[in-house]
Each structure stands twice: as C-alpha cells, then as structure tokens.
Design an enzyme around this catalytic site. Structure first.
Site, mmCIF file in Angstrom:
data_model
loop_
_atom_site.group_PDB
_atom_site.id
_atom_site.type_symbol
_atom_site.label_atom_id
_atom_site.label_comp_id
_atom_site.label_asym_id
_atom_site.label_seq_id
_atom_site.Cartn_x
_atom_site.Cartn_y
_atom_site.Cartn_z
ATOM 1 N N TYR A 158 0.834 -1.216 0.000
ATOM 2 C CA TYR A 158 0.000 0.000 0.000
ATOM 3 C C TYR A 158 0.863 1.259 0.000
ATOM 4 O O TYR A 158 0.673 2.169 -0.817
ATOM 5 C CB TYR A 158 -0.923 -0.012 1.217
ATOM 6 C CG TYR A 158 -1.892 1.145 1.253
ATOM 7 C CD1 TYR A 158 -3.045 1.140 0.474
ATOM 8 C CD2 TYR A 158 -1.655 2.257 2.055
ATOM 9 C CE1 TYR A 158 -3.936 2.208 0.499
ATOM 10 C CE2 TYR A 158 -2.538 3.323 2.090
ATOM 11 C CZ TYR A 158 -3.680 3.295 1.314
ATOM 12 O OH TYR A 158 -4.551 4.351 1.335
ATOM 13 N N LYS A 162 1.272 4.245 -2.842
ATOM 14 C CA LYS A 162 0.932 5.652 -2.634
ATOM 15 C C LYS A 162 2.142 6.560 -2.879
ATOM 16 O O LYS A 162 1.984 7.703 -3.294
ATOM 17 C CB LYS A 162 0.340 5.850 -1.238
ATOM 18 C CG LYS A 162 -1.013 5.127 -1.058
ATOM 19 C CD LYS A 162 -2.074 5.605 -2.059
ATOM 20 C CE LYS A 162 -3.441 5.012 -1.810
ATOM 21 N NZ LYS A 162 -4.464 5.475 -2.764
HETATM 22 N N1 NAP Z 1 -9.612 5.184 4.491
HETATM 23 C C1 NAP Z 1 -8.398 5.635 4.781
HETATM 24 O O1 NAP Z 1 -7.929 5.549 5.926
HETATM 25 C C2 NAP Z 1 -7.564 6.282 3.704
HETATM 26 C C3 NAP Z 1 -6.437 7.034 4.084
HETATM 27 C C4 NAP Z 1 -5.669 7.634 3.108
HETATM 28 C C5 NAP Z 1 -6.003 7.484 1.778
HETATM 29 N N2 NAP Z 1 -7.091 6.739 1.434
HETATM 30 C C6 NAP Z 1 -7.401 6.573 0.020
HETATM 31 O O2 NAP Z 1 -8.648 7.151 -0.237
HETATM 32 C C7 NAP Z 1 -9.259 6.482 -1.350
HETATM 33 C C8 NAP Z 1 -10.694 6.107 -1.001
HETATM 34 O O3 NAP Z 1 -10.656 5.248 0.113
HETATM 35 P P1 NAP Z 1 -11.907 5.000 1.076
HETATM 36 O O4 NAP Z 1 -11.396 5.081 2.449
HETATM 37 O O5 NAP Z 1 -13.064 5.823 0.664
HETATM 38 O O6 NAP Z 1 -12.157 3.455 0.787
HETATM 39 P P2 NAP Z 1 -13.396 2.642 0.181
HETATM 40 O O7 NAP Z 1 -14.668 3.063 0.836
HETATM 41 O O8 NAP Z 1 -12.999 1.216 0.259
HETATM 42 O O9 NAP Z 1 -13.459 3.131 -1.330
HETATM 43 C C9 NAP Z 1 -12.646 2.599 -2.328
HETATM 44 C C10 NAP Z 1 -13.493 2.437 -3.547
HETATM 45 O O10 NAP Z 1 -12.650 2.001 -4.625
HETATM 46 C C11 NAP Z 1 -13.376 1.032 -5.359
HETATM 47 N N3 NAP Z 1 -12.496 0.153 -6.111
HETATM 48 C C12 NAP Z 1 -11.588 -0.725 -5.624
HETATM 49 N N4 NAP Z 1 -11.012 -1.392 -6.628
HETATM 50 C C13 NAP Z 1 -11.560 -0.931 -7.777
HETATM 51 C C14 NAP Z 1 -11.378 -1.229 -9.140
HETATM 52 N N5 NAP Z 1 -10.505 -2.175 -9.541
HETATM 53 N N6 NAP Z 1 -12.120 -0.577 -10.061
HETATM 54 C C15 NAP Z 1 -13.017 0.368 -9.675
HETATM 55 N N7 NAP Z 1 -13.224 0.707 -8.395
HETATM 56 C C16 NAP Z 1 -12.511 0.054 -7.446
HETATM 57 C C17 NAP Z 1 -14.133 0.255 -4.298
HETATM 58 O O11 NAP Z 1 -15.180 -0.445 -4.914
HETATM 59 P P3 NAP Z 1 -15.780 -1.800 -4.238
HETATM 60 O O12 NAP Z 1 -16.163 -1.418 -2.844
HETATM 61 O O13 NAP Z 1 -16.927 -2.116 -5.136
HETATM 62 O O14 NAP Z 1 -14.675 -2.804 -4.281
HETATM 63 C C18 NAP Z 1 -14.602 1.375 -3.387
HETATM 64 O O15 NAP Z 1 -15.835 1.899 -3.814
HETATM 65 C C19 NAP Z 1 -8.374 5.287 -1.663
HETATM 66 O O16 NAP Z 1 -7.515 5.591 -2.749
HETATM 67 C C20 NAP Z 1 -7.551 5.123 -0.398
HETATM 68 O O17 NAP Z 1 -6.308 4.485 -0.643
HETATM 69 C C21 NAP Z 1 -7.883 6.148 2.367
#
Ligand code: NAP
Length: 293
Positions: A158, A162
């Site tokens: 991960y 990033k």
């Molecule tokens: N949550 C944290 O702590 C955090 C911190 C820093 C950065 N981020 C970043 O923020 C972004 C959003 O994260 P989030 O926390 O909102 O997580 P999330 O709710 O799991 O959202 C991620 C989304 O990406 C979709 N996805 C995954 N693989 C995919 C693919 N191959 N094609 C199309 N869509 C896909 C997922 O769809 P499905 O659910 O249908 O699989 C989900 O809707 C990510 O890039 C994450 O790395 C998150």
C-alpha cells in the site's frame, strides 16, 4: 506560466468523474460536487454501489451517471471513457489495501494493490487528459495517502503504491507546467479516514494524528479542487514528514516509533474480504444508471 485552475472555478457546468465513487470518500465527494452544481460520473467496481451514489444525487435534484468498471482493465477503461465523454475533473480515488506483513500478503493481493493504486492512474488519466489539454482547462486529482510520505509497518504494498501515486502526480504536474498546459493536478495525502477501508487502525495520539472524519476530508478535497490547490496533506502534523527526512534515518524512525505510527496497523481488520482480488470476469460491465440528463 498560467495558473492551472482559475480563481473563478465554478462547479456548475463542470463534469466530474470519480473512480471508486460507490463508497467511502468517493461517494461523499460525488455527493458534495453534485451539491455544488457539478454533473457527476461515478465509476466503481460494483455497478450497484456506483448506481447507489448516482441515485442519491438524482434524488436530491442533481445530475449523475454511474458505470460499473474495473479501473485496472485498460480496455474497459477505454470503452467506458468513450461512453462517459469529456470530463473537466478526474478524481482518481479507487483504492485497495492488503494490511498484512510482507511475507503474509497473498501474491494476488500485492498485484491488485499495484494494479488499482498505481496502474489504474495511468489508464484513467490518459483516457481524459488529452481532452483537457485540447480544451485548455481541467483538473487531475489523485487520492494518495500519508503512507505515500512515509513507509508504515504492514503496508509494504500500500505505502509503495501511494509513493508511486505522489510521484505520478508530481511528474504529471511538472510535465504539464513545462509544456504550458493549463491543467491542474492535486495530490491528496490524508492520514487514516474513518470509512471502513482501514477498520481497526488506532492512533496513539488522536489529538495530533486523529483518525479523520470522512465528511471533513471530503469538504477539504472539494475546496482544494475549487481553489486550484496542488497538494493537500491532512492532518497538519503530516506536513512535517518531508522536513523530518533531513534527520538521520535512525532519528526519523525513532520519531515515528514515539508517535506509534508503526503500531497503527496492529489491530487492522479492514473491510471483510478486503485483501481478496475481485472474482475473474465480474468487473468489466459498463452500464449507465439513472441519468437525469
Ligand atoms: N480510508 C483511509 O484511511 C484512507 C487514508 C488515506 C487514503 N485513502 C485513500 O482514499 C481512497 C478512497 O478510500 P476510502 O477510504 O473511501 O475506501 P473505500 O470506501 O474502500 O473506497 C474505495 C473504492 O474504490 C473502489 N475500487 C476498488 N477497486 C476498484 C477497481 N478495480 N475498479 C473500480 N473501483 C474500485 C471500491 O469499490 P468496491 O467497494 O466495489 O470494491 C470502493 O468503492 C483510496 O484511494 C484510499 O487508498 C484512504
């Protein structure tokens, strides 16, 4: 050199594509961009989840469409981009996490992290950047992570992905500036956000390093796009990381240990089934959902 995004940026009349817009901050950013007047296009691996976001927008009087598309599938991205048409803002938000020690991560999960968190940035951005350059405006947003500024235990795939996302966006920014194209780039580097993706993580000093509220992160990202910002790092303490790198490595590591950064993942559970790759062949459909025109 022209400023990439004019101060007069307006969401009204702007077409915004959000990958991974079916859940988490992707869904919230879709709702907020639409609330401010944008036409929103949601791409998500899960077509029903993407449609749920689009439906929520149209129910509130906004304009939205959704497509089920696997952003790691280059052909599917190309096909869906043609159906989507030109967009003014691309938010590369889809992301996955494994959350295990290097020797415990299934090989397929490492590949999936690289495919979703890195390679998809290329396929999605390349599909829309040419149009932005031709029209003389646009914005490419990459949701990276604080883990792209420092490596963290149990995040070898991960965190590396990033770091790549930050390097991708910075290189693109410099390329566009060098070529004189007024297309903005914004890289977002948040600490953990309470969306469920990192369920179970803990912060030793929640006042200094809080688990972020998804609504607050959403507002800051949407405001940053509107303001034409190039970088957004949350919370403020994380901005010290690049400066601390001037210290000897042992001292830098010690500071991270004191802050408990390498213990944050000790109780990580993530989403159920989160480390598993998607079922083969089930993720490339491209259906439109509930358009309102
Ligand atoms: N949550 C944290 O702590 C955090 C911190 C820093 C950065 N981020 C970043 O923020 C972004 C959003 O994260 P989030 O926390 O909102 O997580 P999330 O709710 O799991 O959202 C991620 C989304 O990406 C979709 N996805 C995954 N693989 C995919 C693919 N191959 N094609 C199309 N869509 C896909 C997922 O769809 P499905 O659910 O249908 O699989 C989900 O809707 C990510 O890039 C994450 O790395 C998150």
């Amino acid at each position: 050199m022209r400023r990439a995004q004019t101060p007069g940026f307006r969401w009204s009349g702007t077409r915004v594509l959000i990958t991974g817009g079916g859940s988490g901050i992707g869904r919230l950013m879709a709702l907020e961009a639409a609330r401010r007047g944008a036409e929103v296009i949601v791409w998500d691996l899960s077509e029903p989840a993407g449609r749920g976001t689009a439906d929520a927008i149209t129910e509130r009087g906004g304009t939205a469409r959704a497509y089920g598309v696997d952003v790691t599938d280059r052909q599917a991205v190309g096909r869906t981009a043609e159906e989507t048409g030109p967009v003014d803002v691309v938010i590369n938000n889809a992301g996955v996490v494994s959350g295990a020690r290097l020797l415990d991560i299934p090989a397929e999960s490492i590949e999936r992290t690289v495919n979703v968190n890195i390679l998809a940035l290329y396929w999605v951005t390349r599909a829309f950047l040419g149009g932005m350059i031709a029209r003389g405006h646009g914005s490419v947003v990459t949701i990276a992570s604080a883990a792209g500024l420092t490596g963290v235990a149990r995040q070898t795939d991960y965190s590396a992905s990033k770091w790549a996302a930050i390097g991708f966006t910075e290189s693109l920014r410099n390329e566009l500036r060098a070529d004189g194209h007024p297309v903005n780039t914004l890289v977002v580097c948040p600490f953990y956000i309470d969306t469920g993706m990192f369920a179970g993580v803990r912060s030793r000093f929640p006042r200094l390093l809080p688990i972020l509220d998804p609504d607050e992160v959403t507002l800051k990202v949407i405001d940053a796009i509107e303001a034409g910002r190039r970088q957004l790092v949350l919370p403020p303490l994380v901005r010290a990381v690049p400066v601390l790198r001037a210290l000897p490595v042992a001292a830098f590591d010690r500071i991270l240990d004191v802050l408990g950064v390498n213990q944050t993942m000790d109780h990580f559970t993530g989403r159920p089934g989160g480390a598993q790759p998607p079922a083969k062949g089930g993720s490339t459909s491209t259906r439109e959902s509930s358009p309102t025109g």
